[in-house]
Design a protein around this motif. Sequence first.
Motif, PDB file in Angstrom:
ATOM      1  N   ALA A  99       1.006  -1.314  -0.222  1.00  8.25           N
ATOM      2  CA  ALA A  99      -0.021   0.140  -0.121  1.00  8.25           C
ATOM      3  C   ALA A  99       0.869   1.265  -0.055  1.00  8.25           C
ATOM      4  O   ALA A  99       0.484   2.344  -0.644  1.00  8.25           O
ATOM      5  N   LEU A 100       1.898   1.393   0.623  1.00 13.00           N
ATOM      6  CA  LEU A 100       2.837   2.346   0.977  1.00 13.00           C
ATOM      7  C   LEU A 100       3.607   2.669  -0.534  1.00 13.00           C
ATOM      8  O   LEU A 100       3.764   3.740  -0.785  1.00 13.00           O
ATOM      9  N   ALA A 101       3.887   1.514  -1.182  1.00 11.18           N
ATOM     10  CA  ALA A 101       4.580   1.520  -2.354  1.00 11.18           C
ATOM     11  C   ALA A 101       3.565   2.276  -3.577  1.00 11.18           C
ATOM     12  O   ALA A 101       3.794   3.142  -4.198  1.00 11.18           O
ATOM     13  N   ILE A 102       2.350   1.788  -3.578  1.00 15.56           N
ATOM     14  CA  ILE A 102       1.298   2.362  -4.388  1.00 15.56           C
ATOM     15  C   ILE A 102       1.311   3.831  -4.153  1.00 15.56           C
ATOM     16  O   ILE A 102       0.969   4.742  -4.917  1.00 15.56           O
ATOM     17  N   ARG A 103       1.070   4.017  -2.767  1.00 18.09           N
ATOM     18  CA  ARG A 103       0.911   5.305  -2.186  1.00 18.09           C
ATOM     19  C   ARG A 103       2.068   6.455  -2.747  1.00 18.09           C
ATOM     20  O   ARG A 103       1.755   7.533  -3.243  1.00 18.09           O
ATOM     21  N   ILE A 104       3.316   5.938  -2.935  1.00 17.56           N
ATOM     22  CA  ILE A 104       4.382   6.894  -3.240  1.00 17.56           C
ATOM     23  C   ILE A 104       4.493   6.982  -4.787  1.00 17.56           C
ATOM     24  O   ILE A 104       5.351   7.577  -5.230  1.00 17.56           O
ATOM     25  N   GLY A 105       3.679   6.135  -5.595  1.00 18.64           N
ATOM     26  CA  GLY A 105       3.682   6.249  -6.979  1.00 18.64           C
ATOM     27  C   GLY A 105       4.067   5.082  -7.692  1.00 18.64           C
ATOM     28  O   GLY A 105       3.904   5.295  -9.195  1.00 18.64           O
ATOM     29  N   LEU A 106       4.446   4.106  -7.027  1.00 14.92           N
ATOM     30  CA  LEU A 106       4.649   2.794  -7.787  1.00 14.92           C
ATOM     31  C   LEU A 106       3.396   2.404  -8.476  1.00 14.92           C
ATOM     32  O   LEU A 106       2.305   2.314  -8.085  1.00 14.92           O
ATOM     33  N   GLU A 107       3.502   1.908  -9.890  1.00 10.69           N
ATOM     34  CA  GLU A 107       2.405   1.215 -10.706  1.00 10.69           C
ATOM     35  C   GLU A 107       1.880   0.078  -9.969  1.00 10.69           C
ATOM     36  O   GLU A 107       2.877  -0.786  -9.626  1.00 10.69           O
ATOM     37  N   PRO A 108       0.508  -0.277  -9.833  1.00  9.65           N
ATOM     38  CA  PRO A 108       0.206  -1.805  -9.337  1.00  9.65           C
ATOM     39  C   PRO A 108       0.656  -2.773 -10.201  1.00  9.65           C
ATOM     40  O   PRO A 108       0.707  -3.653  -9.565  1.00  9.65           O
ATOM     41  N   THR A 109       0.949  -2.511 -11.556  1.00  3.68           N
ATOM     42  CA  THR A 109       1.480  -3.584 -12.245  1.00  3.68           C
ATOM     43  C   THR A 109       3.056  -3.946 -11.958  1.00  3.68           C
ATOM     44  O   THR A 109       3.413  -4.881 -12.616  1.00  3.68           O
ATOM     45  N   ASP A 110       3.689  -3.158 -11.230  1.00  6.90           N
ATOM     46  CA  ASP A 110       4.877  -3.407 -10.897  1.00  6.90           C
ATOM     47  C   ASP A 110       5.127  -4.154  -9.404  1.00  6.90           C
ATOM     48  O   ASP A 110       6.112  -4.427  -9.048  1.00  6.90           O
ATOM     49  N   MET A 111       3.858  -4.461  -8.778  1.00  9.09           N
ATOM     50  CA  MET A 111       3.602  -5.309  -7.534  1.00  9.09           C
ATOM     51  C   MET A 111       4.489  -6.384  -7.535  1.00  9.09           C
ATOM     52  O   MET A 111       4.800  -6.936  -6.575  1.00  9.09           O
TER      53      MET A 111
END
Length: 301
Positions: A244-256
Amino acid sequence: MLDALTGSVELGLLYAIMALGVYITFRILDFPDLTVDGSFTTGGAIASVMIAGGASPALATLCAFLGGLVAGAITGLLHTKGRINALLSGILMMIALYSVNLRIMGKANIPLLGVDTLLTDVKVLLVMPFVLLVVKFALDWFLHTDLGLALRATGDNPRMIRSFGVNTHGTIIVGVSLSNGLVALSGALIAQYSGFADITMGIGMIVIGLASVIIGEAIFGHRTVIRATFAVVLGAIVYRLVVALAIRIGLEPTDMKLMTALIVIVALTLPMVRGSLRQKALVRKRAAQLEASGRGGERSC
């Protein structure tokens, strides 16, 4: 932000059951089981089809758990009775389950909108901790029974436990079966939480489970079984918060998936790096002591 954190904790609680299943094969049995990617979808597929057909959500969830048990038992049989490599057994079962899951679902996606599920009108954040604790303590109890101790010994030293007359084939089948039963149970709950089951919902679950286990053990320790299972549960929650933090700081969901793989790589290599640095520090300390003692000897002369 608060809603995102709440949702992450809820998902972490649901995925923690899957992580406990992965813990059984990965840590207890030392069995590289890739059936997880298929059995997770199997649980979601069975539960969704039955609930959409009007069956009781509780019965559907129980059947999903039983479906996972069967899938795991077949993987164990392929390895023990079929003499197929453990890794290959899991891969073969994972591939087979893709077709099986499509047969169960009849199509690639089954929506659960407008039907009652176990999680309908339920505060997941309030109810799931108690459900998870029941699963955790039941697993702790099982691992301290005679069969559970034999299971743990099979993973530690199969030759030794066979010398005591224990059928290691049986313990492997039981362990892999129970592992995938928990994975399928998690898949069934995730499908009910999300409101749908999809044929691709299990892709990458083994990596997520490994990430939860490794993160939990690295942060909270794993000296005893009770502590290790508790660490796995917390590791699953921490993992979802990191995502959730990674997505919050701008990482794309496809990079999860990439991020999850990197987390596992770092967590697996970190102990080796630490050990190497510790060994080098000891060598330098020993060299300094020898040098100091040599200088002391020269002075005395």
